[in-house]
Design an enzyme around this catalytic site. Structure first.
Site, PDB file in Angstrom:
ATOM      1  N   CYS A 115       1.028  -1.220   0.268  1.00  0.00           N
ATOM      2  CA  CYS A 115      -0.070   0.223  -0.001  1.00  0.00           C
ATOM      3  C   CYS A 115       0.707   1.870  -0.023  1.00  0.00           C
ATOM      4  O   CYS A 115       0.765   2.063  -0.559  1.00  0.00           O
ATOM      5  CB  CYS A 115      -0.575   0.104   1.485  1.00  0.00           C
ATOM      6  SG  CYS A 115      -0.595   0.307   2.985  1.00  0.00           S
ATOM      7  N   HIS A 284      -2.216   1.792   6.648  1.00  0.00           N
ATOM      8  CA  HIS A 284      -2.290   2.051   5.981  1.00  0.00           C
ATOM      9  C   HIS A 284      -1.767   2.842   4.977  1.00  0.00           C
ATOM     10  O   HIS A 284      -2.060   4.515   5.737  1.00  0.00           O
ATOM     11  CB  HIS A 284      -3.719   1.355   5.080  1.00  0.00           C
ATOM     12  CG  HIS A 284      -4.380   0.564   4.123  1.00  0.00           C
ATOM     13  ND1 HIS A 284      -3.581   0.020   3.508  1.00  0.00           N
ATOM     14  CD2 HIS A 284      -5.782   0.957   3.432  1.00  0.00           C
ATOM     15  CE1 HIS A 284      -4.185  -0.266   1.883  1.00  0.00           C
ATOM     16  NE2 HIS A 284      -4.697   0.883   2.249  1.00  0.00           N
ATOM     17  N   ASN A 304      -9.139   3.772  -1.769  1.00  0.00           N
ATOM     18  CA  ASN A 304      -8.126   2.497  -1.472  1.00  0.00           C
ATOM     19  C   ASN A 304      -7.471   1.412  -2.645  1.00  0.00           C
ATOM     20  O   ASN A 304      -7.906   1.783  -3.934  1.00  0.00           O
ATOM     21  CB  ASN A 304      -9.016   1.351  -0.382  1.00  0.00           C
ATOM     22  CG  ASN A 304      -8.263   0.867   0.846  1.00  0.00           C
ATOM     23  OD1 ASN A 304      -6.856   0.520   0.373  1.00  0.00           O
ATOM     24  ND2 ASN A 304      -9.090   0.107   1.449  1.00  0.00           N
TER      25      ASN A 304
END
Length: 402
Positions: A115, A284, A304
């Site tokens: 990520c 994240h 995302n």
């Protein structure tokens, strides 16, 4: 004790341990709890990540929260003069810059804690297009950043967004599409997978090993690895201030943000997310592309990297103005060197046209992709470069075509 009975007890104990490590039962409880509350968001009616182990979920969170500070890396801070900027109630980068296709894209990090790289290359790609007014569309490669930035961290086992931006400035990053796309210099090598629910991909099973760094483009791509590099001319940290973040996005485009993920975030489906229940899962990185207000609740519009089956087709809204899950505290961005990119692409376009007119398609007597260095080329007067190229082509034409 009977051996068979002993073996059965061991198996049962092992099963219980494995079951306790499953997120499935917790997922159902969280979904029921959230959807029975009068809160600002709704959970997925079919719980996400039901078959996942906690260990695997945590490995998807590829940001080390203990090291996420710009001061640690002596990163410049970018301030905006708020007196000169009028901030609207709503802003969506997709609407503001309709000619930039990467703004609509939702990527998939696969079974890899990448990520940190995805949030960076997504914002970089958007900003290249925005900075060039749509003239340059570069899909920056997550593969290149993930595998070749040794100082960024541990690849699929996590990395640091700050160092990803520093690598962009110092080393440059090539282009590359998503898995299976065959687009750009280095497409993503790790397959899409169903992180959360039964969809069109195979289920994620375990976190994969980080692929090896490759410093040459795919054979079907028409540029060299070195010539395809994209660089930042400036990187920075955006102050811990919602208005500063808004000003940054409105002027230059999306930013990369670090957030703390709790168990309930995994179940997000719609509305404006705020943490209600569940334990901490990890750090994240996501991309913020705008903001707005829904039912009197201010939010950040974010993207995302768990493919389009999650959330609102991969997008989500999160509470704005209160540093929800730490999302306003660590914001990173930079300005692309689009002048160099445009000059390099103009060079290729001009040379290809000249070659075509002199000797036809498919021939390149100079092999200029291998021999001409972009930096040297851009530093020379453009007219002199064209003149030199024309003379060489004319000589080739006389010796081989006449």
């Amino acid at each position: 004790m009977n051996f068979v009975l002993y073996f059965a007890l061991i198996c049962e104990l092992f099963y219980d341990i494995r079951s306790e490590n499953r997120y499935g039962s917790r997922a159902n409880q969280i979904v029921d709890y959230i959807n029975n509350l009068n809160t600002t968001w709704k959970a997925s009616t079919i719980p996400n990540f039901q078959s996942w182990d906690y260990d695997l979920i945590k490995k998807l969170m590829g940001v080390n929260l203990n090291a996420t500070t710009s001061k640690l890396f002596n990163m410049e801070v970018q301030y905006h003069d708020q007196d000169k900027i009028q901030l609207p109630d709503e802003f969506d980068s997709r609407i503001q810059w309709p000619d930039c296709p990467t703004l609509h894209e939702v990527r998939d990090q696969g079974a890899c804690g990448s990520c940190w790289a995805f949030g960076a290359v997504e914002a970089m790609s958007d900003r290249i297009c925005i900075s060039s007014n749509g003239a340059v569309n570069a899909h920056i490669s997550a593969e290149d950043l993930l595998t070749c930035c040794d100082n960024c961290g541990f690849g699929c086992d996590g990395g640091q967004p700050q160092l990803a931006w520093a690598y962009y400035r110092s080393n440059g990053i090539v282009t590359g599409g998503q898995f299976g796309s065959n687009q750009g210099c280095l497409p993503y090598e790790i397959p899409h997978c169903d992180h959360h629910t039964t969809g069109i991909y195979k289920p994620c099973s375990k976190v994969v090993d980080t692929p090896k760094c490759v410093t040459h483009c795919e054979s079907s791509y028409n540029r060299t690895y070195k010539d395809d590099k994209n660089f930042a001319k400036k990187i920075y940290y955006v102050p811990f201030d919602p208005k500063q973040i808004q000003s940054e996005i409105m002027q230059y485009g999306p930013v990369e943000a670090i957030m703390i993920v709790f168990e309930d975030f995994l179940q997000y489906k719609s509305g404006v997310y705020k943490h209600v229940t569940g334990d901490l899962v990890g750090g994240h990185a996501v991309k913020i592309i705008g903001w707005g207000v829904q039912d009197n609740t201010s939010y950040w519009l974010s993207v995302n990297s768990w493919n389009q089956d999650w959330g609102q087709k991969g997008f989500f809204k999160i509470l704005r103005g209160t540093n929800e899950c730490g999302i306003e505290a660590e914001i990173y961005a930079g300005l692309p060197n689009t002048e160099k990119q445009m000059a390099s692409r103009n060079r290729d376009n001009v040379f290809n046209k000249i070659n075509y007119e002199f000797i036809g398609p498919g021939n390149d007597p100079l092999n200029h992709k291998e021999e001409i260095q972009s930096d040297n080329f851009i530093q020379q007067p453009f007219e002199s470069q064209i003149e030199k190229h024309l003379l060489t082509l004319e000589e080739f034409h006389q010796n081989n075509v006449a």
